[in-house]
Design an enzyme around this catalytic site. Structure first.
Site, PDB file in Angstrom:
ATOM      1  N   CYS A 196      -0.495   4.118   2.218  1.00 29.48           N
ATOM      2  CA  CYS A 196      -0.313   3.954   3.658  1.00 29.48           C
ATOM      3  C   CYS A 196       1.152   4.165   4.035  1.00 29.48           C
ATOM      4  O   CYS A 196       1.444   4.751   5.068  1.00 29.48           O
ATOM      5  CB  CYS A 196      -0.706   2.557   4.114  1.00 29.48           C
ATOM      6  SG  CYS A 196      -2.092   1.866   3.245  1.00 29.48           S
ATOM      7  N   ASP A 197       2.047   3.648   3.227  1.00 29.39           N
ATOM      8  CA  ASP A 197       3.441   3.531   3.671  1.00 29.39           C
ATOM      9  C   ASP A 197       4.450   4.361   2.882  1.00 29.39           C
ATOM     10  O   ASP A 197       5.600   4.478   3.299  1.00 29.39           O
ATOM     11  CB  ASP A 197       3.872   2.052   3.611  1.00 29.39           C
ATOM     12  CG  ASP A 197       2.977   1.183   4.476  1.00 29.39           C
ATOM     13  OD1 ASP A 197       2.488   1.691   5.490  1.00 29.39           O
ATOM     14  OD2 ASP A 197       2.762   0.016   4.126  1.00 29.39           O
ATOM     15  N   CYS A 237       0.820  -1.205   0.000  1.00 27.42           N
ATOM     16  CA  CYS A 237       0.000   0.000   0.000  1.00 27.42           C
ATOM     17  C   CYS A 237       0.854   1.256   0.000  1.00 27.42           C
ATOM     18  O   CYS A 237       1.367   1.672   1.048  1.00 27.42           O
ATOM     19  CB  CYS A 237      -0.907  -0.017   1.223  1.00 27.42           C
ATOM     20  SG  CYS A 237      -1.805   1.507   1.441  1.00 27.42           S
TER      21      CYS A 237
END
Ligand code: NAP
Length: 312
Positions: free
Chosen positions: A140-141, A137
């Site tokens: 997200c990261d 992701c």
């Protein structure tokens, strides 16, 4: 015991759109947003970066923000949303029986919108270094990889979308693909090829994620043309090789295709059991777009509404 008119399982674009339509048809839908079954509440868009191709949002918007809007719209018309997973279904007689959080729910009709989830490489080290370099992701990261060198595995639209997004943070992004032709759409290919921060490594498979015990440091790769192995150092690895449908609880209950996707009657959302409908990626391995999921979610609600009316 009260019998629900319609239970919707799943909370991606398909589930929420089904809820909006069912609620506006006065079916008082109950929606299970799920925790594990669909990967995460809100579905795959919760793990997506910018959505630029959903009509009506000319400037684009982030996936999680879009799902928040879908949810609010479903709630506005009275959808009741529960966060449990549906863990068991019995479609052998009506009313249908569902189990969620240890409670039994009876339903006259069911709309399955459980979506699909990430496929991992399944190589040594991948699981160990998840959250310590390995991710699926970028939204997200990606932030954690500022000025770092990272790898993306895959040759489809997801891989190139992740790669392009990650160049916002990373010093360099290397796309590792097992063939020498990309599967991604032309526009995504052009964009990635033009990006000076993106490089490609062709005909190459990731065989192992390497690390120092606490974080990932690189990968062991295999060139399938020269049959040679080598190591590539990197601080991050984003896996973008596709998805699998979330249909585990429907095995033996509904007809599935050979890849595990739900089968629906052509031109409808009717599954192999009358009164059970499906929308979104769980029944679509071809288009898999937020807009097509929303479209088939809408169809599922209309089908459920008409079917229910005919039962009465
Ligand atoms: P995909 O199109 O199925 O591509 C998966 C890629 O991963 C392929 O290049 C495949 O290689 C590779 N792959 C599969 N298994 C692998 C393995 N075990 N090891 C190494 N590589 C592996 O999946 P996707 O990119 O997630 O896209 C899915 C659908 O969503 C597509 O219809 C796509 O167009 C759509 N999508 C659209 C957008 C957008 O328009 N913005 C963004 C994301 C996704 P091969 O090519 O050799 O098979």
């Amino acid at each position: 015991m009260e019998i629900e008119n319609v239970v919707i399982i799943g909370s991606g674009p398909a589930g929420y759109t089904a809820a909006i339509y069912a609620a506006r048809a006065d079916m008082k839908p109950l929606l299970f947003e799920g925790q594990q079954l669909g990967g995460q509440p809100g579905g795959q868009l919760m793990l997506t970066t910018e959505v630029e191709n959903f009509p009506g949002f000319p400037e684009g918007l982030m996936g999680p923000e879009m799902m928040e809007k879908f949810k609010k719209q479903a709630e506005r018309f009275g959808t009741r949303i529960l966060s449990e997973d549906v863990t068991e279904v019995d479609f052998s007689s009506r009313p249908f029986k569902l189990n969620a959080g240890g409670k039994e729910i009876l339903a006259n009709s069911v709309i399955v919108c459980t979506g699909a989830q990430v496929i991992w490489l399944a190589v040594p080290g991948e699981e160990q270094y998840q959250g310590h370099g390995v991710s699926s992701c970028a939204t997200c990261d990606g932030f954690f990889f500022r000025d770092k060198e990272i790898l993306v595995v895959g040759g489809g639209d997801s891989a190139l979308e992740e790669a392009s997004f990650l160049t916002r943070f990373a010093k360099k992004v290397t796309v590792v693909h097992r063939r020498e032709a990309l599967r991604a759409s032309k526009i995504m290919q052009d964009r990635a090829m033009k990006n000076p921060k993106i490089e490609f490594v062709w005909n190459t498979e990731v065989r192992e994620v390497l690390g120092d015990g606490t974080k990932m440091t690189g990968v062991r790769i295999f060139n399938n043309q020269t049959n040679t192995e080598s190591e590539l150092s990197a601080e991050g690895l984003f896996v973008a090789i596709g998805h699998k449908p979330n249909t585990g609880i429907f095995v033996g209950k509904l007809d599935l295709d050979e890849k595990g996707y739900l089968l629906v009657k052509p031109g409808s959302t009717q599954t192999s059991v009358e009164g059970v409908f499906a929308g979104g990626d769980v029944a679509d391995h071809k288009y898999r777009q937020a807009i097509t999921a929303a479209g088939t979610g809408c169809m599922a609600a209309l089908d459920a509404e008409r079917w229910t009316a005919n039962q009465d």
